[in-house]
Structure formats: structure tokens, C-alpha cells
Design an enzyme around this catalytic site. Structure first.
Site, mmCIF file in Angstrom:
data_model
loop_
_atom_site.group_PDB
_atom_site.id
_atom_site.type_symbol
_atom_site.label_atom_id
_atom_site.label_comp_id
_atom_site.label_asym_id
_atom_site.label_seq_id
_atom_site.Cartn_x
_atom_site.Cartn_y
_atom_site.Cartn_z
ATOM 1 N N GLU A 68 76.937 0.435 57.275
ATOM 2 C CA GLU A 68 76.209 -0.183 56.151
ATOM 3 C C GLU A 68 76.844 0.144 54.806
ATOM 4 O OE1 GLU A 68 73.196 0.135 59.489
ATOM 5 O OE2 GLU A 68 74.717 1.468 58.611
ATOM 6 N N PHE A 130 59.218 5.987 64.084
ATOM 7 C CA PHE A 130 60.642 5.953 64.419
ATOM 8 C C PHE A 130 61.410 5.126 63.390
ATOM 9 C CE2 PHE A 130 64.160 3.824 66.752
ATOM 10 C CZ PHE A 130 64.944 4.949 66.978
ATOM 11 N N GLN A 131 62.436 5.723 62.819
ATOM 12 C CA GLN A 131 63.303 5.109 61.806
ATOM 13 C C GLN A 131 62.546 4.659 60.552
ATOM 14 O OE1 GLN A 131 65.831 2.130 63.762
ATOM 15 N NE2 GLN A 131 67.323 3.740 64.239
ATOM 16 N N LYS A 180 58.445 -5.166 59.102
ATOM 17 C CA LYS A 180 58.734 -6.032 60.249
ATOM 18 C C LYS A 180 57.640 -7.073 60.444
ATOM 19 C CE LYS A 180 60.419 -5.773 65.001
ATOM 20 N NZ LYS A 180 60.840 -4.858 66.107
ATOM 21 N N MET A 501 93.490 14.655 44.196
ATOM 22 C CA MET A 501 93.017 14.976 42.856
ATOM 23 C C MET A 501 92.390 16.373 42.817
ATOM 24 S SD MET A 501 92.988 13.909 39.768
ATOM 25 C CE MET A 501 92.992 12.121 39.557
#
Length: 615
Positions: A68, A130-131, A180, A501
Site C-alpha cells: 500500500e 479483526f483488522q 463494510k 547521507m
């Protein structure tokens, strides 16, 4: 800017009066906003949207990224090329949190972005399902606005508002989190619901009476100046104001400098163009800032990488600051005249009020030219007995040799030494030809952002220039680029086997203690070939130009692994906490400064110790 798609044409399979799911409504709402490309990954709580998107696949192109974060950066690259809103998609939980980095990146650089995430069903909100992750709470500090949508009826209004917010005023990211069940709910959508944005009053293009008063004061100040300087930033590019900038500069004869994000706003070889200021800007540019009597900043937010020690920045100058975001004016640098407005509009308003006098500042420009001659902006890098046969500067010289005279390219840089070498050494001639992560400094930005840029404009070759560290953070998107059949993406890795760097700072300021900066990596050319790319390794300056030329001509994605001198450093540089005129020019200059500081410190200790003895 790239032309947008045709006006919205609803699919014939869904009558206007028919019920739709929230997911279908979301697809149609995106099409109504002229969205044509989405970058994302499906998952459980965004699955209804992906189910519906199949019906709209002729109007919405979805790019299946491998992470993502890559989807968010790709949407940024798309937005930076087109000047329109980029769109990225993720599911709930880790899918949403993986978008936080590109959202923060877009926030810092003012990139218009709409991130859409799925969320657990409304009945499960707040239960640690969940999630489930409170992504709206997480992103409050890094979005212009965000939404939690729990009803399909709200989707048309929310999408319209989100795109309006993302691209008006100072552009930036907006998040839409949709449960959802809202995606699954069925109803007949109302498209005529007005936006409801109390308190959101972005600056419009046309200057209001207050801005006109400030503009008139700015004109009077510029007319009194003897050593004026014009600082152009990303706001000029976002306003499509490069032609207005050039007309103003040529009419007045005022020399121009551009920030890192403003590169390309003025052609590199224009007589009035001086270069880039700041931490890795040129010495003559920083010295000019410190000597000028009026600094006319248009579209730059006075980032600390430009100003250095703020209390010592432009000490003799009256500051005129033009910005579309009123919050930026006076935030960091004391501003004497603030103009809230669109950069192009302000330039077009102010230019006719300035007399045509390009020769007025000849003596001032000659003074800066003498500084440029003394400090050699294009550094001369000497080779020692043990110097590698390929220096980073050889890579960029080879790129210029191939690119100069062409107009069909863009460069997307990652973050680190290579980013600064590219900014310093590539001949930037055109707007939107240089894309980088500035404010957030996000390693891993270049490859996915180059993918988004290449999709936005397939007529241009897009070069992603990376370090070996940043490349390995999002190298998975090589697979996406291959899957999408993108032939116009080329990757150049400036490979020094370090987090370069950080290693440079460790060398110069931490006694060469290279703590966790030596970096291993795979055979990058072989890795590219494993992804179906053409992969090349270059380790000698003699081969650099031919490799770049061959890559340009190759009809497909190409990766070049440039194995360069491991301990080459970016100079000049301003050490942390120093004023911008207090620059380190090269290693020898740094060694002299270090010795002088040590002697001065010993002398000070001796003077304050009993009997004149050092402790």
C-alpha cells in the site's frame, strides 16, 4: 498538465433510478470526479468496492501494487505530473496504516491525494475487531480533512467534498474511511446533495482587496530595492505559474533562485537563474540571500533546509512572502509583507505594476556572478589513487549528455545523497520534470512514484534515481511495473553500499563511526532480470553514457546498477544549526574548520582556567 478523461458517462448496466450498493455509488462518484486511475490492494473490508469496480473497469483503471505504501506514492507521482488528485486504496487495519507514510508525504509536500480505506462494519467499531484500526484518528495531524462513512447515502457528498478539499487552497491529502456495511447497503443515490463545509474557505485564484493592498506594498518595496532576490518554490509549479515567473523576472531583471521542490520553475540555463539555496545549495546562492535587501518568496514555505539557522537568515532583507496558505506566512521567518494568494495570480497581478528595467540590477547580478566564479557551483571532483573508476558525478554528467536537447523525460528521485546530486547536477529545464519527496524525506518514494508518473504521461521516459538503501524499501514495485506493461520506466541506482547521507554525517561529524550504515544488497541487475526487466551493471565512467543511452532506447523497463565510489560526499553543505553562509565546501575545508574550532576551543578553555592552564 495532462488532459483529463471525458465527462462522466454512467455505465448502461445501471439505470439512473436504480438502487445501487454503496460500493457502486463510490465507483460512480469517483468517475464523476474524473478519476481514471486507482492504485491499491484489495482486502476484507474493502472487498465490496473491488467487487463493484469490475462493472466499471472500462472507466476505472486499477493498478495492483505490491504494498500500500507503493500505491500511495504512485498516486503522488500521478498527481505531481497531472496536477489533479491522485487516488489510492487500502483495506482496514494494516492496509490503512501502510498508507500513513504516503499520506504524510503528500501532507508535507502539498500534493492532492484522496486515500480510500475500508473499515470494519459499523456494529464492530470500537471493539478491536479483526483488522480494525482507527485510521481517521491516526491521520488527523497529516490530512486536510478525513471522513468515517457509515451510510451509503453520504458517499456522493463525501467524495465530492474530499476532492474539493484535496485540490483547493494549498493542495493536500484527504482520507475517506468507509465501513463494510456502508459499501454493501443498497439505495438510490442522490447526486445533487450540496457540500457541507462550514469554516473551509480556501484562497481562490483571484486576489481579494486585502491581498491587493499587500501586493501594492510589495511593489513599492521592490521598487526601492537595490539587491532584490526572487525565491520560487513548489507553489509556482502547482499554480502552473512558471511562464508568469519568467515574465516577471525578465521584465524586472531580478535574479531567481528555486527551492528543491521548485526546480524546473525556471530553466537551468536562463541568465537570471542562479540555482538552489539551502543545506546543499550553491555557495553563491546562499551568499546572495545573506546580502540581498529584499527577498521576494513566492510559493515556498521557508523550510528549515532552506533557511538554516533562522535567526541568521537573510539578515539585511525585507521579506515579501506570497503563499496560498496563510498559516505559512510568518510561521518560521519574520515576514514584513505577506500576500495570501495563488502564485500565478499574484505574479500576473504584480508584473504589470513593475517598470521594464532589466538592466537596473546589473551591478547586483555582477556581484553574484563574481561569487559564482569564486565558488564554482559545479564542483570539480579530483580523483585520488584509490578513487573508484565511477564517481556519482560521472553518472549525472552522463545523464545530462544524453538528456540535454530532449524534452521527453522526467526524473523522480528518492531521498539521500543521490537526491542532492541530482538536484545540483541535472540540467532542469521544464516544470514538473523533477519530482521528489521533500518535506517528509521518504526513502522508498522513487520507484512507485515513477510508476505513477509514467502512467500519468506515457509519452515521457521516467527515470527513478535511487540510492541502494531507498531502492530496497520498495523494490517490490518492479513487479507491478512489469505487470502493467510500462515500457517508459527506467531505474538508476547510485549504489555506494551505504546509507550514504547518514554515513556522510558520521564521517564529518561523528569521527567516522559508521554505526549501522554499511549496507548489503543483492545483485540489482540480476534482481531486475528476475522481474522481467533488462538489468545492467556499470562500474566505470567510460560506460555510463552508453548505458543510459541504451536504456533510453530499450522498449521496456530497464534498471542500471551504477556502482560508484563508496565514500563520495555531497558538497557544499550547511552543518546542522549553522547559518546558510557557514557552509562546508569540501573535505579539505571541513578539516580546516575542524582544526580551527579545536584551536579556538582550547584557547577559550585556557583563558577561563586558573593560572592560564588548560584543564
Amino acid at each position: 498538465m495532462i488532459d483529463g478523461p471525458a465527462p462522466f458517462d454512467p455505465p448502461r448496466t445501471v439505470p439512473a433510478s436504480a438502487e445501487r450498493t454503496g460500493a457502486q455509488i463510490l465507483c460512480e462518484a469517483l468517475i464523476r470526479e474524473n478519476v481514471r486511475v486507482l492504485f491499491g490492494i484489495p482486502g476484507g473490508c474493502i472487498m465490496p468496492f473491488y467487487h463493484a469496480m469490475w462493472e466499471y473497469r472500462d472507466q476505472l483503471r486499477h493498478v495492483l501494487v505490491r504494498h500500500e505504501q507503493g500505491g500511495g506514492h504512485a498516486a503522488e507521482g500521478y498527481a505531481r505530473v497531472t496536477g489533479t488528485v491522485g487516488v489510492c486504496i487500502g483495506t482496514s487495519g494494516p492496509g490503512a496504516t501502510n498508507l500513513v507514510t504516503p499520506i504524510a508525504d503528500a501532507w508535507m509536500d502539498g500534493t492532492p491525494l484522496v486515500a480510500i480505506t475500508g473499515q470494519v462494519p459499523s456494529a464492530l467499531l470500537g471493539t478491536d475487531a479483526f483488522q480494525e484500526t482507527d485510521i481517521t484518528g491516526i491521520t488527523v495531524p497529516i490530512t486536510k480533512h478525513n471522513y468515517l462513512v457509515t451510510s451509503a447515502a453520504d458517499i456522493p457528498r463525501v467524495v465530492r467534498e474530499a476532492f474539493h478539499i484535496a485540490q483547493t487552497g494549498r493542495p493536500g491529502p484527504v482520507l475517506i474511511d468507509i465501513t463494510k456495511d456502508a459499501q454493501q447497503q443498497r439505495l438510490v443515490p442522490r447526486w445533487d446533495v450540496p457540500m457541507d463545509l462550514p469554516g473551509y474557505r480556501p484562497t481562490t485564484r483571484r486576489a481579494d482587496p486585502t491581498a491587493m493592498h499587500a501586493i501594492n506594498t510589495a511593489v513599492a518595496t521592490l521598487l526601492e530595492a537595490q539587491r532584490p532576490l526572487l525565491l520560487a518554490g513548489n507553489g509556482v509549479l502547482q499554480a502552473n505559474g512558471t511562464h508568469a515567473l519568467r515574465r516577471f523576472a525578465e521584465r524586472t531583471g531580478i535574479p531567481v533562485i528555486t527551492t528543491l521542490q521548485g526546480l524546473g520553475a525556471m530553466p537551468h540555463d536562463h541568465p537570471l537563474m542562479l540555482g538552489m539555496p539551502g543545506m546543499h545549495g550553491w555557495v553563491h546562492v546562499n551568499r546572495a540571500i545573506q546580502r540581498c535587501d529584499v527577498l521576494f518568496n513566492i510559493g515556498s514555505r521557508f523550510d528549515d533546509r532552506v533557511t538554516g539557522k533562522v535567526s541568521a537568515f537573510a539578515p539585511h532583507a525585507r521579506i515579501v512572502h506570497v503563499d496560498i496558505d496563510a498559516a505559512e506566512i510568518g510561521k518560521l521567518v519574520t515576514t514584513h509583507i505577506g500576500v495570501v494568494g495563488d502564485a500565478r495570480d499574484v505574479l500576473e497581478t504584480i508584473t504589470p505594476r513593475m517598470p521594464v528595467q532589466p538592466e537596473r540590477y546589473t551591478a547586483w547580478r555582477d556581484e553574484i556572478a563574481a561569487l559564482r566564479a569564486e565558488h564554482r557551483p559545479r564542483q570539480h571532483y579530483t580523483r585520488g589513487e584509490r578513487t573508484a573508476p565511477l564517481m556519482p558525478q560521472d553518472v549525472f554528467a552522463a545523464f545530462n549528455a544524453v538528456a540535454n536537447g530532449r524534452r521527453d523525460w522526467r526524473v523522480v528521485t528518492d531521498v539521500g545523497q543521490h537526491q542532492m546530486w541530482a538536484a545540483q547536477l541535472i540540467d532542469w529545464q521544464r516544470a514538473r520534470s523533477h519530482i521528489t519527496s521533500g518535506g517528509a524525506g521518504t526513502m522508498g518514494f522513487a520507484v512507485p512514484a515513477a510508476m505513477g508518473a509514467a502512467i500519468a504521461d506515457p509519452t515521457h521516459t521516467v527515470w527513478a534515481i535511487c540510492g541502494d538503501g531507498g531502492f530496497q524499501m520498495t523494490a517490490c514495485e518492479l513487479a507491478t511495473i512489469r505487470q502493467e506493461g510500462l515500457c517508459n520506466v527506467k531505474v538508476a541506482i547510485v549504489n555506494n553500499g551505504y546509507l550514504g547521507m547518514v554515513r556522510q554525517w558520521q564521517q564529518l561529524f561523528e569521527g567516522r563511526r559508521y554505526s549501522e550504515t554499511p549496507l548489503s544488497g543483492p545483485d540489482f541487475a540480476m534482481l531486475a532480470r528476475a522481474h522481467g526487466w533488462h538489468g545492467v551493471t556499470v562500474d566505470h565512467a567510460h560506460d555510463a553514457e552508453r548505458a543510459i543511452r541504451d536504456a533510453w532506447m530499450h522498449d521496456g523497463p530497464v534498471l542500471i546498477d551504477f556502482r560508484v565510489e563508496r565514500e563520495a560526499n555531497v558538497f557544499p553543505m550547511v552543518p546542522a544549526g549553522r547559518a546558510i553562509h557557514d557552509m562546508v565546501h569540501d573535505e579539505a575545508h571541513h578539516a580546516r574548520q575542524t582544526r580551527e574550532q579545536a584551536v579556538a576551543q582550547l584557547a577559550a578553555q585556557s583563558a577561563t582556567s586558573p593560572h592560564g592552564m588548560t584543564p
